[in-house]
Write a protein that holds these residues in place. Structure first.
Motif, PDB file in Angstrom:
ATOM      1  N   ASP A  10      13.470  83.189  25.432  1.00  0.00           N
ATOM      2  CA  ASP A  10      13.825  84.404  26.161  1.00  0.00           C
ATOM      3  C   ASP A  10      14.940  84.032  27.118  1.00  0.00           C
ATOM      4  O   ASP A  10      14.711  83.306  28.094  1.00  0.00           O
ATOM      5  N   ASP A  11      16.161  84.504  26.830  1.00  0.00           N
ATOM      6  CA  ASP A  11      17.320  84.126  27.637  1.00  0.00           C
ATOM      7  C   ASP A  11      17.217  84.580  29.081  1.00  0.00           C
ATOM      8  O   ASP A  11      17.928  84.065  29.943  1.00  0.00           O
ATOM      9  N   SER A  12      16.343  85.531  29.380  1.00  0.00           N
ATOM     10  CA  SER A  12      16.241  86.034  30.753  1.00  0.00           C
ATOM     11  C   SER A  12      15.323  85.177  31.620  1.00  0.00           C
ATOM     12  O   SER A  12      15.263  85.375  32.830  1.00  0.00           O
ATOM     13  N   VAL A  13      14.617  84.220  31.022  1.00  0.00           N
ATOM     14  CA  VAL A  13      13.682  83.385  31.783  1.00  0.00           C
ATOM     15  C   VAL A  13      14.394  82.125  32.256  1.00  0.00           C
ATOM     16  O   VAL A  13      15.054  81.442  31.478  1.00  0.00           O
ATOM     17  N   GLU A  70      15.533  87.841  23.052  1.00  0.00           N
ATOM     18  CA  GLU A  70      14.682  86.794  22.514  1.00  0.00           C
ATOM     19  C   GLU A  70      15.261  86.327  21.184  1.00  0.00           C
ATOM     20  O   GLU A  70      15.737  87.143  20.393  1.00  0.00           O
ATOM     21  N   HIS A  71      15.222  85.026  20.953  1.00  0.00           N
ATOM     22  CA  HIS A  71      15.728  84.461  19.713  1.00  0.00           C
ATOM     23  C   HIS A  71      14.740  83.446  19.175  1.00  0.00           C
ATOM     24  O   HIS A  71      14.138  82.693  19.940  1.00  0.00           O
ATOM     25  N   MET A  72      14.632  83.411  17.846  1.00  0.00           N
ATOM     26  CA  MET A  72      13.774  82.419  17.226  1.00  0.00           C
ATOM     27  C   MET A  72      14.359  81.035  17.474  1.00  0.00           C
ATOM     28  O   MET A  72      15.542  80.802  17.238  1.00  0.00           O
ATOM     29  N   ARG A  97       4.709  80.266  27.456  1.00  0.00           N
ATOM     30  CA  ARG A  97       4.879  80.496  28.900  1.00  0.00           C
ATOM     31  C   ARG A  97       6.311  80.887  29.264  1.00  0.00           C
ATOM     32  O   ARG A  97       6.537  81.518  30.288  1.00  0.00           O
ATOM     33  N   PHE A  98       7.288  80.487  28.459  1.00  0.00           N
ATOM     34  CA  PHE A  98       8.690  80.700  28.819  1.00  0.00           C
ATOM     35  C   PHE A  98       9.424  81.628  27.858  1.00  0.00           C
ATOM     36  O   PHE A  98      10.548  82.022  28.124  1.00  0.00           O
ATOM     37  N   GLY A  99       8.846  81.929  26.754  1.00  0.00           N
ATOM     38  CA  GLY A  99       9.429  82.824  25.759  1.00  0.00           C
ATOM     39  C   GLY A  99       8.300  83.618  25.149  1.00  0.00           C
ATOM     40  O   GLY A  99       7.579  84.318  25.854  1.00  0.00           O
TER      41      GLY A  99
END
Length: 109
Positions: A10-13, A70-72, A97-99
């Motif tokens: 998740d690029d926003s985390v 979100e990316h695989m 926890r992060f994605g």
């Protein structure tokens, strides 16, 4: 029952300590339990090619099918008793926890 775990970033985390992303302890635990059959990381979304064939023509698109934050990032194939155990295994993966971790049952028929 076999499940595919899609491990997604998740690029926003924001991650303060990259060591928290180390999946090796999870891999060691699941290999030790005999639950993990295989898995690996995949290249970033920028390296993805989406393939379609429409009316006999090959269509290629750079990037993943879904435009998402979100990316695989990888995958694992596990073999366990049921969805409850699959969720328990997925919840222990650091990327939960992060994605996120998607749990996909394999078709069994």
């Amino acid at each position: 029952m076999k499940y595919l775990l899609l491990i997604c970033t998740d690029d926003s985390v924001t991650i303060d300590d990259p060591a928290e992303l180390d999946a090796q302890p999870w891999v060691d635990e699941m290999d030790g339990r005999g639950a993990r059959l295989m898995g690996d990381r995949v290249r970033p979304a920028e390296d993805v090619t989406t393939v379609r064939v429409r009316e006999g023509s090959l269509l290629l698109t750079d990037g993943p099918f879904a435009d998402s934050k979100e990316h695989m990032a990888g995958f694992d194939v596990i073999d366990c008793a049921d969805l409850d155990e699959a969720v328990e295994i997925a919840s222990k993966h650091p990327m939960a926890r992060f994605g996120m971790v998607e749990v996909w049952p394999f078709w069994t028929e």
